[in-house]
Scaffold this motif. Structure first.
Motif, short mmCIF file in Angstrom:
data_model
loop_
_atom_site.label_atom_id
_atom_site.label_comp_id
_atom_site.label_asym_id
_atom_site.label_seq_id
_atom_site.Cartn_x
_atom_site.Cartn_y
_atom_site.Cartn_z
N LEU A 190 0.93 -1.22 0.06
CA LEU A 190 0.08 -0.24 0.04
C LEU A 190 1.00 1.13 -0.19
CD1 LEU A 190 -2.30 -0.94 2.93
CD2 LEU A 190 -2.80 -1.24 0.52
N PRO A 191 1.33 1.76 -1.04
CA PRO A 191 1.60 3.36 -1.10
C PRO A 191 0.90 4.16 -0.55
CG PRO A 191 1.87 2.37 -3.33
CD PRO A 191 0.86 1.40 -2.51
N VAL A 192 1.31 5.21 -0.06
CA VAL A 192 0.38 6.41 0.78
C VAL A 192 0.86 7.50 -0.09
CG1 VAL A 192 0.04 7.59 2.63
CG2 VAL A 192 0.78 5.34 2.92
N THR A 193 -0.46 8.19 -0.63
CA THR A 193 -0.59 9.37 -1.66
C THR A 193 -1.44 10.52 -0.77
OG1 THR A 193 -0.46 8.26 -3.64
CG2 THR A 193 -1.10 10.57 -3.74
N GLY A 194 -0.61 11.51 -0.15
CA GLY A 194 -1.42 12.41 0.64
C GLY A 194 -1.96 11.68 1.76
N ALA A 195 -3.47 11.59 1.83
CA ALA A 195 -4.14 11.07 3.10
C ALA A 195 -4.88 9.72 2.43
CB ALA A 195 -5.17 12.26 3.58
N THR A 196 -4.30 9.38 1.36
CA THR A 196 -4.84 7.89 0.84
C THR A 196 -3.98 7.01 0.62
OG1 THR A 196 -6.58 9.53 -0.73
CG2 THR A 196 -6.06 7.31 -1.22
N LEU A 197 -4.67 5.89 1.12
CA LEU A 197 -3.85 4.33 0.97
C LEU A 197 -4.41 3.78 -0.19
CD1 LEU A 197 -4.55 3.43 4.60
CD2 LEU A 197 -2.29 3.32 3.76
N VAL A 198 -3.26 3.53 -1.30
CA VAL A 198 -3.50 3.12 -2.17
C VAL A 198 -3.22 1.56 -2.51
CG1 VAL A 198 -2.74 3.00 -4.96
CG2 VAL A 198 -2.89 5.45 -3.65
N TYR A 199 -4.30 0.69 -2.38
CA TYR A 199 -4.39 -0.88 -2.82
C TYR A 199 -3.49 -1.01 -3.99
CZ TYR A 199 -6.64 -5.34 -3.19
OH TYR A 199 -7.05 -6.65 -3.26
N ALA A 200 -2.12 -1.20 -4.09
CA ALA A 200 -1.43 -1.49 -5.28
C ALA A 200 -1.28 -2.98 -5.32
CB ALA A 200 0.05 -1.08 -4.84
N HIS A 201 -1.22 -3.90 -4.53
CA HIS A 201 -0.76 -5.24 -4.88
C HIS A 201 -1.17 -6.17 -3.60
CE1 HIS A 201 1.77 -3.20 -7.75
NE2 HIS A 201 1.53 -4.42 -8.37
N LEU A 202 -2.00 -7.12 -3.93
CA LEU A 202 -2.56 -8.06 -3.04
C LEU A 202 -2.42 -9.56 -3.67
CD1 LEU A 202 -3.87 -9.11 -0.05
CD2 LEU A 202 -6.00 -9.02 -1.61
N GLY A 203 -1.70 -10.39 -2.95
CA GLY A 203 -1.56 -11.71 -3.55
C GLY A 203 -1.46 -12.70 -2.42
N TYR A 204 -1.71 -14.02 -2.87
CA TYR A 204 -1.55 -15.25 -1.68
C TYR A 204 -1.21 -16.26 -2.56
CZ TYR A 204 -6.30 -15.54 -3.61
OH TYR A 204 -7.32 -15.81 -4.77
N ASP A 205 -0.63 -17.48 -1.75
CA ASP A 205 -0.13 -18.70 -2.28
C ASP A 205 -1.24 -19.42 -2.72
OD1 ASP A 205 0.75 -21.24 -2.35
OD2 ASP A 205 1.95 -21.15 -0.66
N PRO A 206 -1.25 -19.80 -4.01
CA PRO A 206 -2.46 -20.44 -4.56
C PRO A 206 -2.79 -21.84 -3.64
CG PRO A 206 -0.75 -20.46 -5.88
CD PRO A 206 -0.46 -19.71 -4.84
N ASP A 207 -1.84 -22.44 -3.01
CA ASP A 207 -1.97 -23.67 -2.44
C ASP A 207 -2.86 -23.28 -1.06
OD1 ASP A 207 -0.61 -25.07 -4.46
OD2 ASP A 207 1.34 -24.79 -3.09
N HIS A 208 -2.80 -22.10 -0.50
CA HIS A 208 -3.70 -21.85 0.36
C HIS A 208 -4.72 -20.98 0.31
CE1 HIS A 208 0.19 -22.66 2.39
NE2 HIS A 208 -0.40 -22.94 3.35
N ALA A 209 -5.35 -21.08 -1.19
CA ALA A 209 -6.43 -20.26 -1.52
C ALA A 209 -7.90 -20.34 -0.71
CB ALA A 209 -6.59 -20.41 -3.10
N ARG A 210 -7.94 -21.81 -0.44
CA ARG A 210 -9.28 -22.19 0.12
C ARG A 210 -9.47 -21.50 1.59
NH1 ARG A 210 -9.09 -26.51 3.77
NH2 ARG A 210 -6.83 -27.39 4.16
N LEU A 211 -8.27 -21.22 2.10
CA LEU A 211 -8.16 -20.54 3.61
C LEU A 211 -8.30 -19.03 3.61
CD1 LEU A 211 -5.38 -23.11 5.11
CD2 LEU A 211 -7.95 -23.21 5.45
N SER A 212 -8.63 -18.46 2.50
CA SER A 212 -8.85 -17.18 2.53
C SER A 212 -7.82 -16.31 3.08
CB SER A 212 -10.27 -16.73 2.83
OG SER A 212 -11.20 -17.45 2.34
N PRO A 213 -6.37 -16.62 2.82
CA PRO A 213 -5.12 -15.82 3.42
C PRO A 213 -5.42 -14.20 3.20
CG PRO A 213 -4.43 -16.94 1.96
CD PRO A 213 -5.88 -17.59 1.83
N GLY A 214 -5.87 -13.91 1.75
CA GLY A 214 -5.74 -12.52 1.55
C GLY A 214 -7.06 -11.64 2.23
N THR A 215 -8.08 -12.46 2.42
CA THR A 215 -9.03 -11.82 3.30
C THR A 215 -8.83 -11.55 4.66
OG1 THR A 215 -11.00 -12.67 2.00
CG2 THR A 215 -11.47 -11.96 4.04
#
Length: 302
Positions: A190-215
């Protein structure tokens, strides 16, 4: 001279890129605060092949197009740009979810902990911490479907690293890693621009996808970020998505498109892209009616 880069005109189905045709384009990008203020920043000079417009206020597209009357528009995507109003507390933010959703979020965290033997989340801000984040997150990013199919993983090049480290020196980077089983399984940048957090990149291990690690990582990071009491907005940037819609508190109508110089090659490219998108939309509608859409999406990500 415009800041011109090679930009791919993509032909995609779901999460899978089938074809990418490069064009030399300048980029006219709109930050969330500009969208909310309905502001038009100074337009750039077009690149050799034209211009890419990212996340412009839909209601002002006419004015944008009027500035480049000779160019041909195409690849248009209309969507809701989701964002979080962070002027309240994390408790107030949680209260907007239904009781069922809050219960589901807690259950996801418990299940992840139970099935992995526990997890930890580390936060990375300083240049040294960002270096450690990249060392762990880049190999993980290379395994995600975003990187494999869409070239949308964490950027792994000297310029991107330098940009992140310079931002960290100015206290304008927030990165998070979720570790389980002795290894990182999800990351958030998350880069910060002024007072805004920018959702730049979210990723997770596909082997753990069923466990919703990103959430799980997203919720933990938001709690920490709300506690800073520094930010006004959390910007999910351009594009739709169930994850963005669930976590966002508000949205704004935005549009992304390209404006290309009116050569025969460019007209043919945009015509082919338009016909392709129409065909994909028709197939998607048919799959939704038949109940096969979920299976098709899973196959495309495989």
């Amino acid at each position: 001279m415009a800041d011109t880069r090679s930009v791919a005109i993509d032909f995609t189905i779901g999460a899978r890129r089938l074809l990418a045709v490069p064009r030399q384009l300048a980029t006219w990008s709109f930050g969330l605060e500009q969208v909310l203020a309905r502001d038009l920043p100074e337009p750039p000079r077009p690149g050799r092949d034209g211009l890419r417009i990212l996340s412009a206020p839909t209601e002002r597209l006419g004015e944008l197009g009027a500035r480049y009357p000779a160019f041909v528009a195409g690849g248009r995507q209309d969507y809701r740009r989701h964002y979080i109003d962070m002027s309240t507390s994390f408790a107030d933010y949680l209260a907007r979810f239904s009781g069922k959703t809050r219960s589901t979020l807690r259950r996801k965290a418990r299940k992840l902990a139970e099935e992995t033997g526990g997890y930890t989340i580390t936060e990375h801000r300083s240049p040294a911490e960002i270096e450690a984040f990249l060392a762990a997150a880049l190999p993980l990013s290379a395994r995600t479907y975003q990187a494999r199919l869409l070239d949308a993983g964490l950027p792994d090049n000297p310029a991107a690293r330098r940009t992140m480290l310079e931002a960290a020196e100015q206290n304008r980077m927030r990165c998070f890693l979720l570790h389980a089983g002795g290894q990182p399984i999800a990351y958030l940048s998350l880069p910060v621009t002024g007072a805004t957090l920018v959702y730049a990149h979210l990723g997770y291990d596909p082997d753990h996808a069923r466990l919703s690690p990103g959430t799980v990582l997203q919720m933990d990071a938001l709690e920490r970020l709300f506690a800073e009491s520094r930010y006004r907005w959390f910007d999910f940037t351009e594009g739709e998505g169930a994850h963005k819609a669930m976590f966002g508190t508000h949205s704004a109508a935005c549009t992304s498109l390209v404006l290309l110089s009116p050569t025969l090659a460019n007209r043919t490219l945009l015509g082919a892209r338009g016909a392709f998108d129409t065909g994909v939309a028709q197939v998607k509608a048919l799959a939704e009616r038949s109940g096969a859409l979920g299976r098709i999406r899973a196959a495309l990500r495989g």
